[in-house]
Write a protein that holds these residues in place. Structure first.
Motif, short mmCIF file in Angstrom:
data_model
loop_
_atom_site.label_atom_id
_atom_site.label_comp_id
_atom_site.label_asym_id
_atom_site.label_seq_id
_atom_site.Cartn_x
_atom_site.Cartn_y
_atom_site.Cartn_z
N THR A 142 0.81 -1.22 0.00
CA THR A 142 0.00 0.00 0.00
C THR A 142 0.84 1.28 0.00
O THR A 142 0.31 2.36 -0.21
CB THR A 142 -0.94 0.02 1.21
OG1 THR A 142 -0.16 -0.20 2.39
CG2 THR A 142 -1.99 -1.07 1.09
N ARG A 143 2.12 1.16 0.24
CA ARG A 143 3.00 2.33 0.19
C ARG A 143 3.44 2.66 -1.22
O ARG A 143 4.10 3.70 -1.43
CB ARG A 143 4.23 2.10 1.06
CG ARG A 143 3.94 2.10 2.54
CD ARG A 143 5.20 1.98 3.36
NE ARG A 143 4.94 2.01 4.79
CZ ARG A 143 5.88 1.83 5.71
NH1 ARG A 143 7.14 1.62 5.35
NH2 ARG A 143 5.56 1.87 6.99
N LEU A 144 3.11 1.81 -2.16
CA LEU A 144 3.56 1.98 -3.53
C LEU A 144 2.47 2.56 -4.41
O LEU A 144 1.35 2.04 -4.44
CB LEU A 144 4.01 0.65 -4.12
CG LEU A 144 5.18 -0.05 -3.43
CD1 LEU A 144 5.43 -1.41 -4.08
CD2 LEU A 144 6.43 0.80 -3.49
N GLY A 145 2.80 3.63 -5.14
CA GLY A 145 1.95 4.03 -6.25
C GLY A 145 2.28 3.12 -7.42
O GLY A 145 3.46 2.84 -7.69
N MET A 146 1.27 2.63 -8.10
CA MET A 146 1.47 1.65 -9.16
C MET A 146 0.99 2.22 -10.49
O MET A 146 -0.06 2.87 -10.56
CB MET A 146 0.70 0.37 -8.87
CG MET A 146 1.12 -0.34 -7.58
SD MET A 146 2.83 -0.91 -7.64
CE MET A 146 2.75 -2.08 -9.00
N ALA A 147 1.74 1.96 -11.53
CA ALA A 147 1.41 2.55 -12.83
C ALA A 147 1.65 1.55 -13.95
O ALA A 147 2.36 0.56 -13.78
CB ALA A 147 2.24 3.80 -13.07
N VAL B 226 -2.00 5.49 -13.61
CA VAL B 226 -1.39 5.31 -12.29
C VAL B 226 -2.51 5.26 -11.25
O VAL B 226 -3.57 5.87 -11.43
CB VAL B 226 -0.40 6.46 -11.98
CG1 VAL B 226 -1.08 7.81 -12.01
CG2 VAL B 226 0.31 6.24 -10.65
N ILE B 227 -2.23 4.54 -10.17
CA ILE B 227 -3.19 4.44 -9.07
C ILE B 227 -2.44 4.58 -7.76
O ILE B 227 -1.34 4.03 -7.58
CB ILE B 227 -3.97 3.10 -9.15
CG1 ILE B 227 -5.07 3.05 -8.10
CG2 ILE B 227 -3.03 1.90 -9.04
CD1 ILE B 227 -6.07 1.90 -8.34
N GLY B 228 -3.01 5.33 -6.83
CA GLY B 228 -2.38 5.54 -5.54
C GLY B 228 -2.46 4.30 -4.67
O GLY B 228 -3.16 3.35 -4.98
N GLY B 229 -1.74 4.36 -3.54
CA GLY B 229 -1.61 3.19 -2.69
C GLY B 229 -2.92 2.66 -2.13
O GLY B 229 -3.07 1.44 -1.98
N SER B 230 -3.84 3.54 -1.80
CA SER B 230 -5.13 3.10 -1.26
C SER B 230 -6.09 2.65 -2.34
O SER B 230 -7.10 2.01 -2.04
CB SER B 230 -5.77 4.23 -0.46
OG SER B 230 -6.16 5.28 -1.33
N GLY B 231 -5.81 3.01 -3.57
CA GLY B 231 -6.69 2.67 -4.68
C GLY B 231 -7.76 3.70 -4.95
O GLY B 231 -8.55 3.53 -5.88
N ARG C 160 7.81 4.71 -4.69
CA ARG C 160 7.68 4.64 -3.23
C ARG C 160 6.84 5.77 -2.66
O ARG C 160 6.50 5.75 -1.49
CB ARG C 160 9.07 4.63 -2.60
CG ARG C 160 9.85 3.35 -2.91
CD ARG C 160 11.13 3.30 -2.07
NE ARG C 160 12.12 4.29 -2.52
CZ ARG C 160 13.14 4.00 -3.31
NH1 ARG C 160 13.30 2.77 -3.76
NH2 ARG C 160 14.01 4.94 -3.64
N GLY C 161 6.51 6.77 -3.47
CA GLY C 161 5.73 7.89 -2.95
C GLY C 161 4.31 7.56 -2.60
O GLY C 161 3.71 8.22 -1.75
N GLY C 162 3.74 6.54 -3.26
CA GLY C 162 2.39 6.12 -2.91
C GLY C 162 1.27 6.87 -3.57
O GLY C 162 0.12 6.43 -3.52
#
Length: 124
Positions: A29-34, A49-54, A99-101
């Motif tokens: 959950t600490r990772l922003g995913m793209a 891209v999607i933030g850590g919480s979704g 790692r920014g989330g």
């Protein structure tokens, strides 16, 4: 962090594919995913891209309304649902993590981890 992308393939124009990316991160959950993509002879470009919480997402204009990014923080996976695919969507698709989330990083240089890529080919 290791990322493993899958789900690419050959599809006709107008068709759909779903890409998956499995992460080995301890605290996902600490990772922003793209998702990024790179067509032959072109630079790698941002897709979504999607933030850590979704709860926050961002999309390239070229895919808005056709692609949807989502994540499952229990399974530690991110997905890209691609609908109404067009020949110009043909590319190697890469999942990436930072790692920014958050969901505001659109440039490849902000991303710390990359998957190996999965090829999507759309025929006309």
């Amino acid at each position: 962090v290791q990322l493993q992308a899958s789900g690419g393939g050959l599809v006709q124009a107008g068709g759909s594919l779903t890409l998956s990316c499995a992460a080995s991160a301890r605290i996902f959950t600490r990772l922003g995913m793209a998702w990024f993509r790179q067509a032959p002879g072109k630079e790698r470009e941002f897709v979504a891209v999607i933030g850590g919480s979704g709860s926050s997402t961002n999309y390239a204009d070229s895919v808005k309304g056709r692609f949807t990014i989502s994540r499952d923080n229990v399974k530690k996976a991110v997905y890209l649902q691609m609908n109404n695919l067009q020949p110009e969507d043909t590319a190697v698709y890469y999942c990436a993590a930072h790692r920014g989330g958050g969901s505001s990083h659109l440039l490849p240089r902000y991303y710390n981890y990359w998957g190996q890529g999965t090829l999507v080919t759309v025929s006309s």
